[in-house]
Design an enzyme around this catalytic site. Structure first.
Site, PDB file in Angstrom:
ATOM      1  N   HIS A  96      -7.883  -6.386  -3.731  1.00  0.00           N
ATOM      2  CA  HIS A  96      -7.464  -6.152  -5.119  1.00  0.00           C
ATOM      3  C   HIS A  96      -6.216  -5.273  -5.163  1.00  0.00           C
ATOM      4  O   HIS A  96      -5.264  -5.572  -5.899  1.00  0.00           O
ATOM      5  CB  HIS A  96      -8.591  -5.480  -5.896  1.00  0.00           C
ATOM      6  CG  HIS A  96      -8.190  -5.027  -7.275  1.00  0.00           C
ATOM      7  ND1 HIS A  96      -8.229  -5.855  -8.381  1.00  0.00           N
ATOM      8  CD2 HIS A  96      -7.708  -3.832  -7.722  1.00  0.00           C
ATOM      9  CE1 HIS A  96      -7.796  -5.200  -9.435  1.00  0.00           C
ATOM     10  NE2 HIS A  96      -7.478  -3.960  -9.069  1.00  0.00           N
ATOM     11  N   GLU A  97      -6.219  -4.180  -4.401  1.00  0.00           N
ATOM     12  CA  GLU A  97      -5.056  -3.292  -4.412  1.00  0.00           C
ATOM     13  C   GLU A  97      -3.828  -4.000  -3.855  1.00  0.00           C
ATOM     14  O   GLU A  97      -2.709  -3.770  -4.320  1.00  0.00           O
ATOM     15  CB  GLU A  97      -5.356  -2.010  -3.624  1.00  0.00           C
ATOM     16  CG  GLU A  97      -6.495  -1.176  -4.204  1.00  0.00           C
ATOM     17  CD  GLU A  97      -6.343  -0.864  -5.686  1.00  0.00           C
ATOM     18  OE1 GLU A  97      -5.188  -0.810  -6.173  1.00  0.00           O
ATOM     19  OE2 GLU A  97      -7.359  -0.685  -6.375  1.00  0.00           O
TER      20      GLU A  97
ATOM     21  N   HIS B 157      -1.985  -5.995  -6.392  1.00  0.00           N
ATOM     22  CA  HIS B 157      -0.942  -5.288  -7.138  1.00  0.00           C
ATOM     23  C   HIS B 157       0.375  -5.292  -6.372  1.00  0.00           C
ATOM     24  O   HIS B 157       1.457  -5.390  -6.971  1.00  0.00           O
ATOM     25  CB  HIS B 157      -1.378  -3.846  -7.415  1.00  0.00           C
ATOM     26  CG  HIS B 157      -2.484  -3.728  -8.410  1.00  0.00           C
ATOM     27  ND1 HIS B 157      -2.418  -4.303  -9.661  1.00  0.00           N
ATOM     28  CD2 HIS B 157      -3.681  -3.079  -8.350  1.00  0.00           C
ATOM     29  CE1 HIS B 157      -3.528  -4.024 -10.335  1.00  0.00           C
ATOM     30  NE2 HIS B 157      -4.316  -3.299  -9.555  1.00  0.00           N
TER      31      HIS B 157
ATOM     32  N   HIS C 159       3.924  -6.794  -7.595  1.00  0.00           N
ATOM     33  CA  HIS C 159       5.179  -6.047  -7.530  1.00  0.00           C
ATOM     34  C   HIS C 159       6.260  -6.873  -6.833  1.00  0.00           C
ATOM     35  O   HIS C 159       7.401  -6.965  -7.305  1.00  0.00           O
ATOM     36  CB  HIS C 159       4.952  -4.734  -6.783  1.00  0.00           C
ATOM     37  CG  HIS C 159       6.103  -3.782  -6.895  1.00  0.00           C
ATOM     38  ND1 HIS C 159       6.201  -2.632  -6.153  1.00  0.00           N
ATOM     39  CD2 HIS C 159       7.225  -3.805  -7.669  1.00  0.00           C
ATOM     40  CE1 HIS C 159       7.318  -1.999  -6.456  1.00  0.00           C
ATOM     41  NE2 HIS C 159       7.948  -2.684  -7.369  1.00  0.00           N
TER      42      HIS C 159
END
Length: 219
Positions: free
Chosen positions: A89-90, A93, A97
């Protein structure tokens, strides 16, 4: 407000319970959270993001400023379905980006203004309530600032849901998890996402409360 507070407590408790449960399930692939994160970054052609360990529980986050995926000590070295879900999940991100995901760009652009608003907002709201009988201007300013933080909360929702969607698609496609482990990862991320939903609704409810005070003064 009481209902939202209860919902927030319930979701938080449920998230911690689910994370604890799924953390006790060994990942069949044997990969650690760090290894999952590094492989997902590599598979997406991202070479300028570091995966590091941070203290605490549920402190995992992606920092776009220094391009780091920060995994808590309970995820970084763990080899479980929960750790794989959080790590992916991280990294979702980080992929957002790298691909200039529109909602993430919008949220990042709001951060400087939000930082200033958060610093003075509570004081302005307090002054506005105290001076409400003489002038509505301070409270109106406070409501506008609070509206900015509420907007930020709602912009965060698609960012979080999209990161989870990317994470689940990747761990499934690349056989990081079994079918059973995929179900655990999906459930864990669902409860994590609900914390943001409750926070956004709580912010909206508070905004409406202050707005009603302002509307009452004008009436």
């Amino acid at each position: 407000m009481i209902s939202i507070m209860l919902a927030s407590w319930l979701v938080s408790w449920r998230l911690k319970s689910k994370f604890k449960q799924y953390s006790q399930t060994p990942l069949s692939s044997g990969m650690s959270g760090r290894e999952v994160a590094e492989q997902m970054l590599a598979d997406n052609g991202i070479t300028d993001v570091r995966v590091i360990s941070v203290a605490g529980r549920l402190t995992d986050h992606y920092n776009p400023t220094d391009k780091t995926v920060n995994l808590s000590e309970y995820v970084y070295d763990a080899r479980s379905a929960a750790a794989a879900a959080v790590a992916a999940h991280e990294c979702g991100h980080a992929v957002q980006h790298a691909k200039a995901y529109s909602f993430l760009k919008f949220r990042s652009a709001m951060v400087p203004a939000l930082s200033i608003a958060s610093r003075y907002m509570q004081w302005i709201l307090l002054i506005g309530i105290l001076m409400l009988q003489s002038t509505p201007i301070p409270l109106a300013i406070g409501v506008a600032l609070f509206g900015l933080t509420t907007l930020f909360s709602f912009i965060t929702l698609p960012v979080e849901f999209d990161a989870s969607k990317r994470a689940l698609a990747w761990i499934s496609t690349n056989n990081i998890v079994t079918k059973q482990e995929y179900g655990m990862a999906k459930d864990a991320l669902k409860w994590a996402a609900l914390t943001y939903v409750v926070a956004a609704l709580g912010s909206l409810a508070t905004l409406l409360y202050y707005a009603s005070l302002l509307a009452g003064r004008r009436d």
